[in-house]
Design a protein around this motif. Structure first.
Motif, PDB file in Angstrom:
ATOM      1  N   ALA A  71       9.259  51.996  15.895  1.00 29.86           N
ATOM      2  CA  ALA A  71       8.959  51.400  14.590  1.00 29.86           C
ATOM      3  C   ALA A  71       9.916  50.260  14.230  1.00 29.86           C
ATOM      4  CB  ALA A  71       9.001  52.473  13.504  1.00 29.86           C
ATOM      5  N   VAL A  72       9.347  49.208  13.654  1.00 33.15           N
ATOM      6  CA  VAL A  72      10.140  48.124  13.063  1.00 33.15           C
ATOM      7  C   VAL A  72      10.483  48.537  11.638  1.00 33.15           C
ATOM      8  CG1 VAL A  72      10.130  45.710  12.333  1.00 33.15           C
ATOM      9  CG2 VAL A  72       9.000  46.387  14.481  1.00 33.15           C
ATOM     10  N   LEU A  73      11.751  48.473  11.292  1.00 37.80           N
ATOM     11  CA  LEU A  73      12.184  48.925   9.962  1.00 37.80           C
ATOM     12  C   LEU A  73      11.810  47.923   8.873  1.00 37.80           C
ATOM     13  CD1 LEU A  73      15.801  50.286  10.567  1.00 37.80           C
ATOM     14  CD2 LEU A  73      13.703  51.597  10.286  1.00 37.80           C
ATOM     15  N   PRO A  74      11.527  48.424   7.670  1.00 38.31           N
ATOM     16  CA  PRO A  74      11.357  47.530   6.518  1.00 38.31           C
ATOM     17  C   PRO A  74      12.657  46.756   6.261  1.00 38.31           C
ATOM     18  CG  PRO A  74      10.525  49.730   6.030  1.00 38.31           C
ATOM     19  CD  PRO A  74      11.253  49.834   7.326  1.00 38.31           C
ATOM     20  N   MET A  85       0.786  46.791  10.075  1.00 38.57           N
ATOM     21  CA  MET A  85       0.182  46.535  11.380  1.00 38.57           C
ATOM     22  C   MET A  85      -1.033  47.425  11.624  1.00 38.57           C
ATOM     23  SD  MET A  85       3.481  46.071  13.863  1.00 38.57           S
ATOM     24  CE  MET A  85       4.855  45.003  13.421  1.00 38.57           C
ATOM     25  N   ILE A  86      -0.924  48.688  11.223  1.00 39.65           N
ATOM     26  CA  ILE A  86      -2.029  49.627  11.449  1.00 39.65           C
ATOM     27  C   ILE A  86      -3.274  49.206  10.671  1.00 39.65           C
ATOM     28  CG2 ILE A  86      -2.853  51.991  11.015  1.00 39.65           C
ATOM     29  CD1 ILE A  86      -0.028  52.965  11.670  1.00 39.65           C
ATOM     30  N   PHE A  87      -3.090  48.841   9.410  1.00 39.79           N
ATOM     31  CA  PHE A  87      -4.236  48.612   8.534  1.00 39.79           C
ATOM     32  C   PHE A  87      -4.623  47.136   8.372  1.00 39.79           C
ATOM     33  CE2 PHE A  87      -2.702  52.817   7.320  1.00 39.79           C
ATOM     34  CZ  PHE A  87      -3.885  53.543   7.399  1.00 39.79           C
ATOM     35  N   LYS A  88      -3.987  46.269   9.131  1.00 40.66           N
ATOM     36  CA  LYS A  88      -4.321  44.852   9.058  1.00 40.66           C
ATOM     37  C   LYS A  88      -5.739  44.623   9.591  1.00 40.66           C
ATOM     38  CE  LYS A  88      -1.924  40.537   9.843  1.00 40.66           C
ATOM     39  NZ  LYS A  88      -0.753  39.944  10.494  1.00 40.66           N
ATOM     40  N   GLN A  89      -6.539  43.891   8.845  1.00 46.50           N
ATOM     41  CA  GLN A  89      -7.917  43.636   9.243  1.00 46.50           C
ATOM     42  C   GLN A  89      -7.962  42.656  10.416  1.00 46.50           C
ATOM     43  OE1 GLN A  89     -10.727  45.181   7.857  1.00 46.50           O
ATOM     44  NE2 GLN A  89      -9.115  46.437   6.947  1.00 46.50           N
ATOM     45  N   GLY A 121       7.475  55.446  10.378  1.00 46.32           N
ATOM     46  CA  GLY A 121       7.899  54.045  10.352  1.00 46.32           C
ATOM     47  C   GLY A 121       9.364  53.813  10.098  1.00 46.32           C
ATOM     48  N   CYS A 122      10.200  54.828  10.362  1.00 45.32           N
ATOM     49  CA  CYS A 122      11.627  54.710  10.065  1.00 45.32           C
ATOM     50  C   CYS A 122      12.442  54.738  11.365  1.00 45.32           C
ATOM     51  CB  CYS A 122      12.022  55.841   9.110  1.00 45.32           C
ATOM     52  SG  CYS A 122      13.628  55.616   8.335  1.00 45.32           S
ATOM     53  N   GLU A 133       5.557  47.071   2.178  1.00 48.57           N
ATOM     54  CA  GLU A 133       6.875  46.693   2.692  1.00 48.57           C
ATOM     55  C   GLU A 133       7.176  47.350   4.031  1.00 48.57           C
ATOM     56  OE1 GLU A 133      10.171  46.944  -0.002  1.00 48.57           O
ATOM     57  OE2 GLU A 133       8.932  46.503  -1.758  1.00 48.57           O
ATOM     58  N   ILE A 134       6.284  48.221   4.503  1.00 56.31           N
ATOM     59  CA  ILE A 134       6.518  48.984   5.732  1.00 56.31           C
ATOM     60  C   ILE A 134       5.742  48.347   6.882  1.00 56.31           C
ATOM     61  CG2 ILE A 134       6.292  51.250   6.829  1.00 56.31           C
ATOM     62  CD1 ILE A 134       6.454  52.465   3.980  1.00 56.31           C
ATOM     63  N   PRO A 135       6.434  47.753   7.857  1.00 51.48           N
ATOM     64  CA  PRO A 135       5.754  47.053   8.952  1.00 51.48           C
ATOM     65  C   PRO A 135       4.718  47.896   9.694  1.00 51.48           C
ATOM     66  CG  PRO A 135       8.080  46.501   8.966  1.00 51.48           C
ATOM     67  CD  PRO A 135       7.904  47.594   7.938  1.00 51.48           C
ATOM     68  N   VAL A 136       5.027  49.163   9.976  1.00 54.42           N
ATOM     69  CA  VAL A 136       4.079  50.013  10.699  1.00 54.42           C
ATOM     70  C   VAL A 136       2.770  50.136   9.928  1.00 54.42           C
ATOM     71  CG1 VAL A 136       3.604  52.402  11.412  1.00 54.42           C
ATOM     72  CG2 VAL A 136       5.755  51.313  12.052  1.00 54.42           C
ATOM     73  N   TYR A 137       2.860  50.352   8.635  1.00 54.10           N
ATOM     74  CA  TYR A 137       1.658  50.455   7.791  1.00 54.10           C
ATOM     75  C   TYR A 137       0.858  49.153   7.841  1.00 54.10           C
ATOM     76  CZ  TYR A 137      -1.242  50.667   3.594  1.00 54.10           C
ATOM     77  OH  TYR A 137      -2.307  50.628   2.729  1.00 54.10           O
TER      78      TYR A 137
END
Length: 456
Positions: A94-97, A350-354, A294-295, A344-348
């Motif tokens: 995971a990439v950290l915020p 990336m997952i939900f990016k259209q 994501g941490c 603000e959470i990179p993992v989130y």
């Protein structure tokens, strides 16, 4: 050849030279002296092989700063992830915020109240910093943190089943990356494995028949990076929880990825969430901190206060505990989750990016170049969450590819050999850079590398 060897200056002669003394001032005597010896050895080898026949002293002096650089240069470095795998274990997961990274930095260069209760003016417990927020977010009684999820699983087994039996479904006796095997963890924790059911089917009565007076724990294991499909059956966690409560046996689950999101909008319906396991009545749940949460790397254990308390009394916990950096990261990260600051959470993100948004990003990227023959192209592709999460499921995405007079292997090697390596993937006859995992701050770097590639 003897004459050539005689031209090699001695260590003392080399160390007396001004340019070497300058190196010593910069890098220290032990490192420079070691580099001098290695340089001499390298030159000797070159002479023996017949590759070096002149300018012997010059070659030695040329090699010394290079040898110093080989040692002093950090091996752990930044890379740009163009693979489309969001939680890529080889690339640091995971990439950290940014706010989490800032908070870590603020506590890294000073003292802190890691194990000091400011209110009471006496020694406190380091778990208190993460427990408050973890317990609130997951709606559990207590929580503790160790250095990774493998350690968490081992600690749970050792605490409740050392010298006893652990009941596990045969279909959950997994091995994941790095040869992490549940049966081997059992042995190290001092417990005896009791397999129930078959590889593809396990029934509630299988668990009931296996539980006896020597059962210390019933363990449910997330299948992680594999799935059994077809003629299968597994027992719902809530049914096992009810059985264990009746039998008076602790029930724990290794959730692995620690999913906290509803992934159904991505067509992923077989990845349970941590909160679902909590609601099922499982006594203890462990999962990784650096996967879907994501941490940072950590093994997080949540559950009933009584059982977390017993884990804290296990002396093995001290060997597996984490430092202030990990606690700082988890505390700040859980604050973001509680405040629903998911953006603000990179993992989130990336997952939900259209997919359409990714395509537009690549279009904008390409528009910055003056192209003659469609050297850059957008192609449809698929991303993966990674980290052992939904291994068979993919997320629609778009990637940048290249129409050049170069093989995909040559292009891959070009990007991988940059000062900040760009790691993509080869699919078919093309090298792809999936923009789902490209961070905005890395776009200028990538543009520069692409520009250099096109100009060659």
């Amino acid at each position: 050849m003897k004459e050539l060897f005689k031209q090699i200056p001695s260590v003392d002669q080399i160390l007396s030279k001004k340019e070497i003394k300058d190196l010593i001032d910069k890098f220290g005597y032990p490192l420079v002296k070691d580099s001098v010896r290695k340089s001499i050895e390298k030159v000797r080898d070159e002479i023996k092989s017949g590759k070096l026949k002149e300018k012997i002293p010059e070659m030695v002096f040329e090699l010394i700063p290079l040898k110093v650089e080989e040692v002093i240069k950090p091996s752990l470095k930044k890379v740009i992830n163009g693979t489309g795998i969001i939680i890529h274990t080889n690339l640091g997961r995971a990439v950290l915020p940014e706010s989490v990274a800032d908070y870590i930095k603020s506590l890294s260069t000073c003292y802190s109240n890691l194990e000091y209760d400011i209110e009471k003016g006496k020694r406190g417990h380091r778990d208190s910093h993460a427990e408050r927020l973890l317990s609130t977010f997951f709606n559990v009684e207590a929580a503790t943190v160790v250095n990774n999820n493998a350690a968490a699983v081992m600690l749970i087994i050792n605490t409740f089943a050392e010298g006893k039996e652990v009941v596990v479904s045969r279909g959950e006796l997994i091995e994941i990356g790095g040869s992490f095997r549940i049966p081997e963890i059992m042995k190290k924790a001092g417990a005896k494995l009791v397999e129930v059911g078959t590889t593809n089917k396990t029934h509630l009565e299988d668990y009931a028949n296996a539980i006896n007076e020597n059962t210390g724990l019933v363990l449910k294991v997330h299948p992680s990076n594999y799935r059994i499909t077809g003629f299968t059956k597994s027992v719902p966690a809530k049914d096992i929880a009810k059985l264990c409560k009746q039998k008076g046996v602790v029930f724990a689950e290794d959730m692995g990825s620690g999913n906290i999101y509803d992934l159904s909008e991505l067509g992923i319906n077989d990845e349970p969430t941590v909160k679902e396991s909590v609601n099922a009545g499982i006594d203890l749940i462990s999962f990784s901190g650096d996967k879907l949460l994501g941490c940072v790397q950590a093994g997080i254990i949540i559950g009933k206060k009584e059982y977390i308390g017993r884990i804290r009394k296990n002396h093995l916990l001290r060997a597996l505990r984490v430092d202030k950096i990990t606690y700082a990261a988890i505390e700040k990260h859980m604050e973001l989750l509680l405040r629903e600051k998911y953006h603000e959470i990179p993992v989130y993100n990336m997952i939900f990016k259209q997919a359409e948004a990714i395509r537009k990003e690549i279009e904008e990227f390409i528009s910055g170049f003056k192209l003659e023959n469609s050297e850059l192209e957008i192609v449809e592709t698929s991303s993966k969450i990674g980290g052992g999460t939904t291994p068979e499921r993919e997320i629609g995405s778009f990637a940048l590819t290249f129409n050049l007079n170069k093989s995909p292997e040559e292009i891959e090697q070009y990007f991988r050999s940059r000062e900040i390596p760009v790691i993509g993937r080869i699919k078919g006859e093309r090298f792809l850079i999936d923009f789902r995992t490209i961070l905005k701050k890395d776009i200028p770097i990538l543009k520069n590398y692409v520009s250099q590639l096109l100009s060659h």
